[in-house]
Design an enzyme around this catalytic site. Structure first.
Site, PDB file in Angstrom:
ATOM      1  N   GLU A 225      -3.587   7.895   7.522  1.00 55.30           N
ATOM      2  CA  GLU A 225      -4.679   7.102   6.940  1.00 55.30           C
ATOM      3  C   GLU A 225      -5.057   5.960   7.888  1.00 55.30           C
ATOM      4  OE1 GLU A 225      -5.476   4.357   2.975  1.00 55.30           O
ATOM      5  OE2 GLU A 225      -4.012   5.986   2.870  1.00 55.30           O
TER       6      GLU A 225
ATOM      7  N   HIS B 159       0.825  -1.202   0.000  1.00 52.33           N
ATOM      8  CA  HIS B 159       0.000   0.000   0.000  1.00 52.33           C
ATOM      9  C   HIS B 159       0.866   1.263   0.000  1.00 52.33           C
ATOM     10  CE1 HIS B 159      -2.257   3.115   2.414  1.00 52.33           C
ATOM     11  NE2 HIS B 159      -3.050   2.958   1.380  1.00 52.33           N
TER      12      HIS B 159
ATOM     13  N   GLU C 147       2.053   1.886  -3.402  1.00 56.66           N
ATOM     14  CA  GLU C 147       0.956   2.433  -4.209  1.00 56.66           C
ATOM     15  C   GLU C 147       0.936   3.963  -4.109  1.00 56.66           C
ATOM     16  OE1 GLU C 147      -3.309   3.769  -3.372  1.00 56.66           O
ATOM     17  OE2 GLU C 147      -3.137   1.656  -2.804  1.00 56.66           O
ATOM     18  N   HIS C 148       1.097   4.491  -2.895  1.00 50.86           N
ATOM     19  CA  HIS C 148       1.164   5.947  -2.701  1.00 50.86           C
ATOM     20  C   HIS C 148       2.374   6.541  -3.427  1.00 50.86           C
ATOM     21  CE1 HIS C 148      -1.703   7.034   0.716  1.00 50.86           C
ATOM     22  NE2 HIS C 148      -1.924   5.746   0.500  1.00 50.86           N
TER      23      HIS C 148
END
Length: 445
Positions: free
Chosen positions: A147, A67, A70-71
């Site tokens: 997040e 993840h 991905e950022h």
């Protein structure tokens, strides 16, 4: 050789198309798979690249790196500045985003059809030319931690769900949260991101999905230009995940939090995933979830616990069919005030036992199948949703043929198959039962 899919029949030819959805498939020499979904009703295209890597493929001790990367994929490349990718999409009237799951990572843009080549050019660029530095790592790590704060740590339900997964999967990486454990996220660095990128990103680990107002032959031509020249990544290897040992006894947990407004119970059973060429068990479990908890007014649990006995304010059942490795089937019940969690658990168990004894109400099954068929047809109106359906399936081991056959398999499942699937899944030695509750001193008041 690529197949044509027309209705339920398979015709071998030079391309593949599905009558209802206009599907064409092709592959590039470097191993990249591609699916084109033609829909000419509006001059819009959805361009997606799915990588066959997710959080369950992360190395031990590096949770959250899929993840996190991905950022970072929206940072600079050798040819694009930090943020230029999304800025270019916006300047061309489009939108873009990305997502990470247990089994895949995806990137997509929705733009005017005549901007497709620009999207391919930029996506192909960041497939191999990502150029990170320490400033990127520090700033984006803070974003990911925030997040996690918002989605998990600030929500008792989020923490509860995370603990349930960890209790369900003791050895398999499905027990690790997609966003990662906080203490491991805080230690992720530049070398971790680069290593994961160099291990898993490349055309031979990617699936291109293009949906909208396009000509399949033109899509293939553009893909050859922008993706076809990228060499296969030699670091990509077949997925090897730690196996989950046999679960021999039921696991139970209670998570208490002062922020809990409404206590509830969840029971999660290990369940088989939907496999290529073998989808009937998964289809039966999908229908079982609808029968037991699909609608409060007409489902087995809803009708009994919410309306007849008025012991629950909400009940549901859910099953995740698309999963590369074994999945879960879950039941949930939220009691009305004054009804304890043990009481609602006992009532839920009694209704499940009654269902297994009496079997499926055929009239209810036909209604559910009709509703499922209608929702499937309505979904054809959303080309982006169709693109996601195929991308999700192919990154989790299914084929185009499996996706095409799924609606008819659903319609052909019998009540006897559903009960048999329920009897196999509802084994308490394969279950985790969790209570989300307030602290003891508040419960006793």
């Amino acid at each position: 050789m690529i197949r044509y899919i027309l209705g339920l029949g398979l015709i071998v030819s030079a391309a593949t198309a599905h009558a209802a959805e206009n599907i064409t498939t092709f592959s590039l020499d470097n191993g990249m798979e591609a699916i084109v979904i033609e829909d000419n009703r509006a001059p819009v295209v959805v361009h997606m690249v799915w990588y066959k890597v997710g959080s369950a493929d992360e190395p031990e001790g590096k949770s959250g790196i899929a993840h996190y990367l991905e950022h970072l994929m929206f940072k600079a490349t050798d040819t694009l500045e930090d943020g230029e990718f999304s800025r270019t999409v916006t300047e061309n009237g489009g939108t873009d985003n990305a997502f990470t799951s247990l089994d895949y990572t995806g990137y997509f843009q929705r733009v005017a059809a005549d901007r497709l080549e620009l999207m391919m050019q930029m996506e192909a660029d960041r497939m191999v030319n990502l150029n990170l530095d320490e400033d990127d790592i520090a700033s984006e790590r803070s974003v990911v931690i925030e997040e996690r704060n918002q989605r998990t740590d600030s929500s008792p339900g989020g923490v509860f769900n995370e603990q349930m997964r960890a209790a369900q999967f003791l050895n398999h990486r499905y027990g690790v949260p997609i966003i990662g454990w906080r203490h491991e996220i805080e230690e992720l660095g530049l070398a971790d991101a680069e290593a994961f990128y160099e291990q898993h990103y490349g055309p031979n680990n990617a699936i291109l999905v293009v949906a909208g107002d396009v000509d399949p032959a033109e899509v293939e031509r553009l893909a050859q230009i922008h993706y076809g020249g990228i060499a296969p990544n030699p670091n990509v290897v077949e997925r090897a995940r730690p196996a989950e040992p046999p679960q021999l006894s039921e696991r139970r947990m209670i998570y208490r939090d002062a922020r809990v407004a409404q206590p509830y119970i969840v029971r999660s059973y290990l369940a088989p995933e939907r496999n290529a060429g073998d989808q009937r068990e998964a289809a039966a479990l999908q229908l079982l979830a609808n029968i037991l908890g699909g609608s409060g007014a007409t489902s087995v649990l809803g009708e009994a616990l919410e309306f007849e006995q008025q012991k629950a304010v909400y009940t549901t059942a859910y099953y995740t069919s698309k999963s590369l490795d074994p999945s879960t089937f879950s039941l949930l019940a939220v009691p009305v005030p004054g009804v304890g969690l043990q009481e609602i658990e006992d009532l839920m168990d009694a209704e499940i036992a009654k269902f297994l004894e009496e079997g499926v109400d055929e009239a209810q099954l036909e209604r559910i199948k009709a509703q499922w068929r209608a929702s499937y047809i309505y979904a054809l109106d959303d080309v982006g949703a169709i693109a996601r359906r195929y991308g999700t399936a192919l990154t989790q081991g299914l084929t185009v043929e499996d996706v095409a056959e799924w609606p008819e398999i659903i319609q052909s499942i019998t009540g006897e198959e559903i009960v048999a699937a329920a009897e196999r899944v509802f084994d308490r030695s394969n279950a985790v039962t969790g209570w989300l509750d307030r602290p003891l001193e508040e419960v006793s008041q």
